[in-house]
Every structure is written in structure tokens, then in C-alpha cells.
Design a protein around this motif. Sequence first.
Motif, short mmCIF file in Angstrom:
data_model
loop_
_atom_site.label_atom_id
_atom_site.label_comp_id
_atom_site.label_asym_id
_atom_site.label_seq_id
_atom_site.Cartn_x
_atom_site.Cartn_y
_atom_site.Cartn_z
N PRO A 55 0.80 -1.23 0.00
CA PRO A 55 0.00 0.00 0.00
C PRO A 55 0.83 1.28 0.00
O PRO A 55 0.43 2.27 -0.60
N GLU A 56 2.00 1.26 0.66
CA GLU A 56 2.83 2.47 0.70
C GLU A 56 3.32 2.86 -0.69
O GLU A 56 3.40 4.04 -1.03
N GLU A 57 3.64 1.86 -1.50
CA GLU A 57 4.10 2.13 -2.87
C GLU A 57 2.93 2.40 -3.80
O GLU A 57 3.00 3.28 -4.66
N ALA A 58 1.84 1.62 -3.64
CA ALA A 58 0.69 1.77 -4.54
C ALA A 58 -0.02 3.09 -4.30
O ALA A 58 -0.56 3.69 -5.24
N TYR A 59 -0.05 3.56 -3.04
CA TYR A 59 -0.76 4.79 -2.69
C TYR A 59 0.21 5.73 -1.99
O TYR A 59 0.19 5.87 -0.76
N PRO A 60 1.07 6.41 -2.73
CA PRO A 60 2.09 7.26 -2.12
C PRO A 60 1.54 8.56 -1.52
O PRO A 60 2.25 9.24 -0.79
#
Length: 381
Positions: A55-60
Motif C-alpha cells: 500500500p505504501e508504494e501503490a498509494y504514495p
Amino acid sequence: MCLDESKELIFKFFASHPSSECEWKSVEKMRQASPDPEVFDQMLLNNVTMLVENPEEAYPSQNAVWKHFLAVFKALAGLVFYGPGVKDFVHRAMVSMIEDNVQYVEMRSLLPPVYEADGSIHDMQWLMESLLDVNTQLLKEYPTDFSGFKLIYTSDRKVSREVIRDAINTTLQLQAKYPNFMVGYDLVAHEDAGFTLLHFINELLYPSQIGQNLPFFFHAGETDWYGQSTDINILDAILLNTSRIGHGYAITKHPWAMQEAKKRDIPLEVNPISNQVLKYVDDLRNHPAVNLMAVDFPLVISADDPSLWGVSGLSYDYYAAFMALGGAWADLGTLKKLAKNSIKYSAMSIEEKVHTMNIWEKKWEKFIEEIDQTSILHFSG
């Protein structure tokens, strides 16, 4: 399914192959042609939920997560608001709540047109009657476990004033026709990117100007900014006499709003998991509701859109509220008060609240007996 002009996936049922600018493809045939059906299934899941491995990479950023969040609703619309499936969808959604021991639900919905595979469209009355049919069926199926569901009509806060005026008129008409089912009005979607309550003030004041009472359940202050128009929405929501404040994440930055809401007994609908998923808070122990619980501010716990983050019912949000928001002093009394608040601050009539509270009290007593018995067994062991 196809990709629309925004390159976002949408779904729709057709009786025959459609001819349109969108290049529609059969989901069944695409899955059959896929070299790895499991990968294809995962792609579908990714487009109708917020679930990702990273999620941290997909939703920066908040904008990134909100973009996908709204795209999910667009993708689901063609699946949910399909004539043969809409009643089944709502029934299954409510059963998942009932199985999680939720007694009563207030559902927000835009009430869009419902379509058939041949392209025909059902009017809003058809949808309302369908929802009422589901409610009646559920009350028969779960007479001692469920007090039914009611509807709050909503509009996207990015539309024009004319659209909002029409929506409010529609809500008033539906409220007059279904007074025990259509219970109020709200504005939804990404608050930071939408119009303020003040922008629609003339439209929102219209019901009172014609002598009609339209309860509001405003989403307000769903932001981590301070001094912007979004967090100021909280002040206007209170001045417009909202029945509850959806999210109200920024209320602790406005002492007057906290004081006045508590004085008027206007509760916040706290959605802990939603606030975390949409990147308003990383560690729920830092959620503004921690301070609110400490000063006995009126709160109710809500799940927002649980299926989008892979959960069902309300228990996950209650667990998050108990463990993170309540602090080390949280106990069974904390859970009891939050549960009773849900009934107290609902849009049910007084008679319905009394009936539902009586059922809840019996369930609570049984729950306490089961805990006592478990404790005895563990102690004896």
C-alpha cells in the motif's frame, strides 16, 4: 468490461454485444484466454477493492489513494446497480452485517439509475421499492436479530448547485413518500477536492425556507489540513444543525466546534480503518478520536466501506477503536457505551430505539454471561 475515457475499468451487463466507443470485452472470455486465470482474478480484485501487497508504494499520497478509491466505486456501479442483482447485493451486504451482530444499519447511497441488460432503465421509485422489499425480507428472516435498515440520500460534492437543488427536492419527495425509510441527506466523496457546504448554502437552506424538516448527516472535516475550507465545513455542518458529523477528523483543531457539538449533542461518526486506509493517520493511537474519547465527546463507530479493504461487518472498526482509541483504560464499559450510542444517535423513531435497545440489552446480558463462563473455565483450568 472496458476502460473508459479516464482509463478506469468499468463493468456492465449486456443482452447482446454492445456497439459503443468503449471497447467492451467479455470477462468470461478474457479469463478463459488468460494464460494464468489466478492473475486475471487478482487484477479484477485489485480494481474493485483497495487491497494491494504494498500500500505504501501503490498509494504514495492521499490524492493517489482517493483516485483509486473513487475508481473502485465507478467499477462497482455497473455490477451493483444492475436490475437482477441489486436486491441480492443489498441483501448479502445486510446479512454480512447481521452475521457480525449489527442490529441496525443506515446506508448512504446516491440512488443512480438501475439498468437492465437490454438497456432499459428503472426509475428511482423502482429502486426504493426494491430496497424496501429487501428490508421487509430481512425483518422476516431475522426477527430477533435485526431492526432493519434506513437510507440517507447522498450527492457527490463536486456537482453543480442545480444538481444539489434537484437532489434535495428529490430527498424531500422521497421522505414524504417513505417517511420511515428515507431519513436524511448528505454530501459525499473527496472532501478536500469538492465544494464546501457554504458553496451550497442556498440549496441546503431551501428545506427550512419552505417549512420542511430535512435532517442532515454531513460528511465534514474529513481532512488532516488546518485552516482550509474543508475543516471549516465542520463549523458550517454544526450551524446547519447536522444530526451527526461524518468523520469530523479535523474537529479537535476547532475548540468552538468541539464545544458546540458537545453542547448540542451532535456525535461524530468515527471510521478508524477508513481514516487509516485513506492516509489521514498512520498510527491509530494518534487519531483525534483519542482526545475525544478522553473528554467523553459523543461518538459512534462506523465501518465506512468495509468490503473495499477486505473486511465485513463492524467488528474490525470496533476492535481498532477499542485497542487504539480507547487507551489502556478502555474496558467493557467503553464498548457498551459505543454500542448504545449507535442506537441513541440513530435516525430511528423513539419507539424503534426503545425496541432495538431492549433487544440489544438482552444480547449484551448474554454476552456478559458468556464472558463470565469463559473466565470461570479458564480460571478452573
